[in-house]
Motif scaffolding. Structure first.
Motif, PDB file in Angstrom:
ATOM      1  N   ALA A 257       0.813  -1.218   0.000  1.00 47.63           N
ATOM      2  CA  ALA A 257       0.000   0.000   0.000  1.00 47.63           C
ATOM      3  C   ALA A 257       0.847   1.270   0.000  1.00 47.63           C
ATOM      4  O   ALA A 257       0.536   2.247  -0.695  1.00 47.63           O
ATOM      5  CB  ALA A 257      -0.948  -0.005   1.191  1.00 47.63           C
ATOM      6  N   GLU A 258       1.939   1.261   0.767  1.00 52.49           N
ATOM      7  CA  GLU A 258       2.767   2.462   0.863  1.00 52.49           C
ATOM      8  C   GLU A 258       3.542   2.744  -0.424  1.00 52.49           C
ATOM      9  O   GLU A 258       4.047   3.857  -0.617  1.00 52.49           O
ATOM     10  CB  GLU A 258       3.740   2.369   2.038  1.00 52.49           C
ATOM     11  N   GLN A 259       3.642   1.760  -1.308  1.00 55.99           N
ATOM     12  CA  GLN A 259       4.324   1.961  -2.593  1.00 55.99           C
ATOM     13  C   GLN A 259       3.366   2.340  -3.715  1.00 55.99           C
ATOM     14  O   GLN A 259       3.806   2.700  -4.806  1.00 55.99           O
ATOM     15  CB  GLN A 259       5.070   0.672  -2.980  1.00 55.99           C
ATOM     16  N   PHE A 260       2.077   2.263  -3.446  1.00 56.70           N
ATOM     17  CA  PHE A 260       1.089   2.607  -4.463  1.00 56.70           C
ATOM     18  C   PHE A 260       1.184   4.109  -4.774  1.00 56.70           C
ATOM     19  O   PHE A 260       1.339   4.921  -3.857  1.00 56.70           O
ATOM     20  CB  PHE A 260      -0.319   2.267  -3.956  1.00 56.70           C
ATOM     21  N   PRO A 261       1.108   4.510  -6.051  1.00 56.42           N
ATOM     22  CA  PRO A 261       1.262   5.929  -6.406  1.00 56.42           C
ATOM     23  C   PRO A 261       0.026   6.764  -6.062  1.00 56.42           C
ATOM     24  O   PRO A 261      -0.579   7.421  -6.922  1.00 56.42           O
ATOM     25  CB  PRO A 261       1.520   5.884  -7.917  1.00 56.42           C
ATOM     26  N   THR A 262      -0.333   6.751  -4.794  1.00 61.16           N
ATOM     27  CA  THR A 262      -1.538   7.440  -4.333  1.00 61.16           C
ATOM     28  C   THR A 262      -1.501   8.919  -4.694  1.00 61.16           C
ATOM     29  O   THR A 262      -2.513   9.476  -5.143  1.00 61.16           O
ATOM     30  CB  THR A 262      -1.679   7.270  -2.811  1.00 61.16           C
ATOM     31  N   GLY A 263      -0.360   9.567  -4.499  1.00 61.56           N
ATOM     32  CA  GLY A 263      -0.272  10.996  -4.760  1.00 61.56           C
ATOM     33  C   GLY A 263      -0.605  11.361  -6.189  1.00 61.56           C
ATOM     34  O   GLY A 263      -1.249  12.394  -6.436  1.00 61.56           O
TER      35      GLY A 263
ATOM     36  N   ALA B  74      -8.077   3.397  -2.162  1.00 58.47           N
ATOM     37  CA  ALA B  74      -8.077   2.325  -1.168  1.00 58.47           C
ATOM     38  C   ALA B  74      -7.264   1.179  -1.755  1.00 58.47           C
ATOM     39  O   ALA B  74      -7.468   0.807  -2.923  1.00 58.47           O
ATOM     40  CB  ALA B  74      -9.494   1.873  -0.843  1.00 58.47           C
ATOM     41  N   VAL B  75      -6.352   0.621  -0.956  1.00 59.76           N
ATOM     42  CA  VAL B  75      -5.392  -0.345  -1.491  1.00 59.76           C
ATOM     43  C   VAL B  75      -5.298  -1.561  -0.574  1.00 59.76           C
ATOM     44  O   VAL B  75      -5.237  -1.434   0.650  1.00 59.76           O
ATOM     45  CB  VAL B  75      -3.995   0.300  -1.625  1.00 59.76           C
ATOM     46  N   ASN B  76      -5.270  -2.736  -1.196  1.00 62.58           N
ATOM     47  CA  ASN B  76      -4.923  -3.972  -0.498  1.00 62.58           C
ATOM     48  C   ASN B  76      -3.741  -4.558  -1.256  1.00 62.58           C
ATOM     49  O   ASN B  76      -3.903  -5.277  -2.242  1.00 62.58           O
ATOM     50  CB  ASN B  76      -6.110  -4.944  -0.471  1.00 62.58           C
ATOM     51  N   GLY B  77      -2.525  -4.207  -0.807  1.00 58.68           N
ATOM     52  CA  GLY B  77      -1.341  -4.504  -1.585  1.00 58.68           C
ATOM     53  C   GLY B  77      -0.496  -5.625  -1.013  1.00 58.68           C
ATOM     54  O   GLY B  77      -0.597  -5.985   0.157  1.00 58.68           O
ATOM     55  N   GLN B  78       0.372  -6.148  -1.877  1.00 57.94           N
ATOM     56  CA  GLN B  78       1.273  -7.237  -1.508  1.00 57.94           C
ATOM     57  C   GLN B  78       2.590  -7.035  -2.234  1.00 57.94           C
ATOM     58  O   GLN B  78       2.609  -6.660  -3.411  1.00 57.94           O
ATOM     59  CB  GLN B  78       0.661  -8.586  -1.891  1.00 57.94           C
ATOM     60  N   LYS B  79       3.686  -7.283  -1.571  1.00 57.49           N
ATOM     61  CA  LYS B  79       5.006  -7.060  -2.140  1.00 57.49           C
ATOM     62  C   LYS B  79       5.243  -7.925  -3.373  1.00 57.49           C
ATOM     63  O   LYS B  79       5.156  -9.148  -3.307  1.00 57.49           O
ATOM     64  CB  LYS B  79       6.081  -7.343  -1.083  1.00 57.49           C
ATOM     65  N   ARG B  80       5.466  -7.282  -4.504  1.00 62.12           N
ATOM     66  CA  ARG B  80       5.866  -7.911  -5.775  1.00 62.12           C
ATOM     67  C   ARG B  80       4.794  -8.774  -6.427  1.00 62.12           C
ATOM     68  O   ARG B  80       4.981  -9.209  -7.572  1.00 62.12           O
ATOM     69  CB  ARG B  80       7.141  -8.746  -5.602  1.00 62.12           C
ATOM     70  N   LEU B  81       3.695  -9.044  -5.737  1.00 64.80           N
ATOM     71  CA  LEU B  81       2.691  -9.972  -6.269  1.00 64.80           C
ATOM     72  C   LEU B  81       1.278  -9.459  -5.999  1.00 64.80           C
ATOM     73  O   LEU B  81       1.045  -8.701  -5.056  1.00 64.80           O
ATOM     74  CB  LEU B  81       2.825 -11.348  -5.618  1.00 64.80           C
ATOM     75  N   ASN B  82       0.344  -9.903  -6.820  1.00 67.28           N
ATOM     76  CA  ASN B  82      -1.083  -9.749  -6.540  1.00 67.28           C
ATOM     77  C   ASN B  82      -1.456  -8.305  -6.229  1.00 67.28           C
ATOM     78  O   ASN B  82      -0.935  -7.374  -6.818  1.00 67.28           O
ATOM     79  CB  ASN B  82      -1.494 -10.689  -5.393  1.00 67.28           C
ATOM     80  N   GLY B  83      -2.377  -8.088  -5.309  1.00 64.15           N
ATOM     81  CA  GLY B  83      -2.766  -6.751  -4.887  1.00 64.15           C
ATOM     82  C   GLY B  83      -3.874  -6.159  -5.737  1.00 64.15           C
ATOM     83  O   GLY B  83      -3.927  -6.341  -6.957  1.00 64.15           O
ATOM     84  N   VAL B  84      -4.794  -5.448  -5.060  1.00 60.57           N
ATOM     85  CA  VAL B  84      -5.899  -4.775  -5.730  1.00 60.57           C
ATOM     86  C   VAL B  84      -6.054  -3.376  -5.140  1.00 60.57           C
ATOM     87  O   VAL B  84      -5.648  -3.121  -4.009  1.00 60.57           O
ATOM     88  CB  VAL B  84      -7.220  -5.567  -5.574  1.00 60.57           C
ATOM     89  N   ALA B  85      -6.667  -2.486  -5.916  1.00 61.92           N
ATOM     90  CA  ALA B  85      -6.867  -1.109  -5.451  1.00 61.92           C
ATOM     91  C   ALA B  85      -8.092  -0.523  -6.123  1.00 61.92           C
ATOM     92  O   ALA B  85      -8.462  -0.912  -7.241  1.00 61.92           O
ATOM     93  CB  ALA B  85      -5.647  -0.256  -5.759  1.00 61.92           C
ATOM     94  N   VAL B  86      -8.713   0.427  -5.430  1.00 62.96           N
ATOM     95  CA  VAL B  86      -9.829   1.201  -5.976  1.00 62.96           C
ATOM     96  C   VAL B  86      -9.471   2.673  -5.858  1.00 62.96           C
ATOM     97  O   VAL B  86      -9.086   3.140  -4.785  1.00 62.96           O
ATOM     98  CB  VAL B  86     -11.142   0.910  -5.223  1.00 62.96           C
ATOM     99  N   CYS B  87      -9.591   3.401  -6.964  1.00 61.04           N
ATOM    100  CA  CYS B  87      -9.389   4.850  -6.986  1.00 61.04           C
ATOM    101  C   CYS B  87     -10.675   5.475  -7.500  1.00 61.04           C
ATOM    102  O   CYS B  87     -11.121   5.162  -8.610  1.00 61.04           O
ATOM    103  CB  CYS B  87      -8.217   5.217  -7.875  1.00 61.04           C
TER     104      CYS B  87
END
Length: 262
Positions: free
Chosen positions: A42-48, A58-71
């Motif tokens: 989540a902290e690496q997602f380009p939120t800014g 809103a982010v549900n992230g995982q290091k190097r794999l998978n992960g989903v987000a809603v903007c």
């Protein structure tokens, strides 16, 4: 007011952010972006960069794999990234939130494997748990949208050549059966409802230039409860991002739907 909703497997959000910005600035406006396979925490997602375009994230992230987000340009409420179900929480593949009156569930189904392999069993178990969870949601809420990369081409029309995909992951009978069971909870395949005879693919292999011959599969879906689908005004697969040579595209193309209201 009409609302546009997009589902897009980006195959690394940090690799695709420049392309997405160009698409949004040059091609079309989208109110709600649902990304899969973001491949970052989540902290690496380009939120800014999305906030600069007017989105809440809103982010549900995982290091190097998978992960989903809603903007979303509309407020995001009741964000849920843990579901208390081992198979759904084992990897970061699911994010639920509420936008306006609609519960939105963004998912990235495991790719799986061949029959008998551990990854195939995981995919089957994930589908079962997601189906039960979705059925419960549909009992509680009238407007539900379940969207994302399901890694299943359901019918022969959903692949460019059924013989080529016979026995292949993503076109196995067991996978199609699970997808049909999910739909039977009360969901409508919005693209197929509007385009009953159109081969609208969402994924093409990077190898061999399949995008230019349209040798693909439809494995991404936007599914909605009947109440939600009643508000559907249009839906299409936008090939603009996939046909770019630079910035490098994802191997998927986004689906964009327009709803009268959410």
């Amino acid at each position: 007011m009409a609302v546009t909703v997009c589902t897009f497997n980006v195959n690394s959000i940090r690799s695709r952010i420049d392309l997405i910005e160009r698409w949004l600035n040059e091609k079309r406006e989208v109110d709600i972006l649902c990304f899969q396979e973001i491949k970052c925490e989540a902290e690496q997602f380009p939120t800014g960069r999305f906030e600069a375009l007017g989105y809440h994230c809103a982010v549900n992230g995982q290091k190097r794999l998978n992960g989903v987000a809603v903007c979303s340009k509309l407020p995001i409420e009741d964000v849920k990234t843990a579901f208390g179900i081992d198979v759904l929480d084992r990897e970061k593949r699911l994010l639920e939130c509420r936008i306006a009156e609609t519960v939105l569930l963004n998912c990235y189904i495991p790719r799986g494997g061949l029959e008998g392999e551990e990854r195939h069993r995981y995919k089957m178990e994930f589908f079962d748990a997601l189906t039960r969870y979705t059925a419960a949601l549909l009992k509680e809420y009238q407007k539900v949208i379940l969207l994302g990369d399901f890694n299943v081409a359901l019918e022969e029309i959903d692949v460019y050549d059924p013989e080529v995909f016979e026995g292949a992951v993503g076109f196995l009978p067991s996978e199609k059966e699970k997808m049909r069971t999910l739909l039977q909870t009360g969901l409508v395949d919005c693209y197929r409802a509007r385009h009953p005879k159109e081969k609208g693919f969402t994924w093409w292999d990077y190898r061999g230039g399949g995008i230019w011959r349209d040798e693909g599969m439809r494995i991404d879906y936007l599914l909605a409860s009947e109440t939600g689908c009643d508000n559907l005004e249009a839906i299409d697969i936008d090939l603009w991002t996939r046909r770019r040579r630079s910035p490098t595209p994802s191997d998927h193309a986004p689906i964009v739907a327009t709803f009268g209201t959410l």
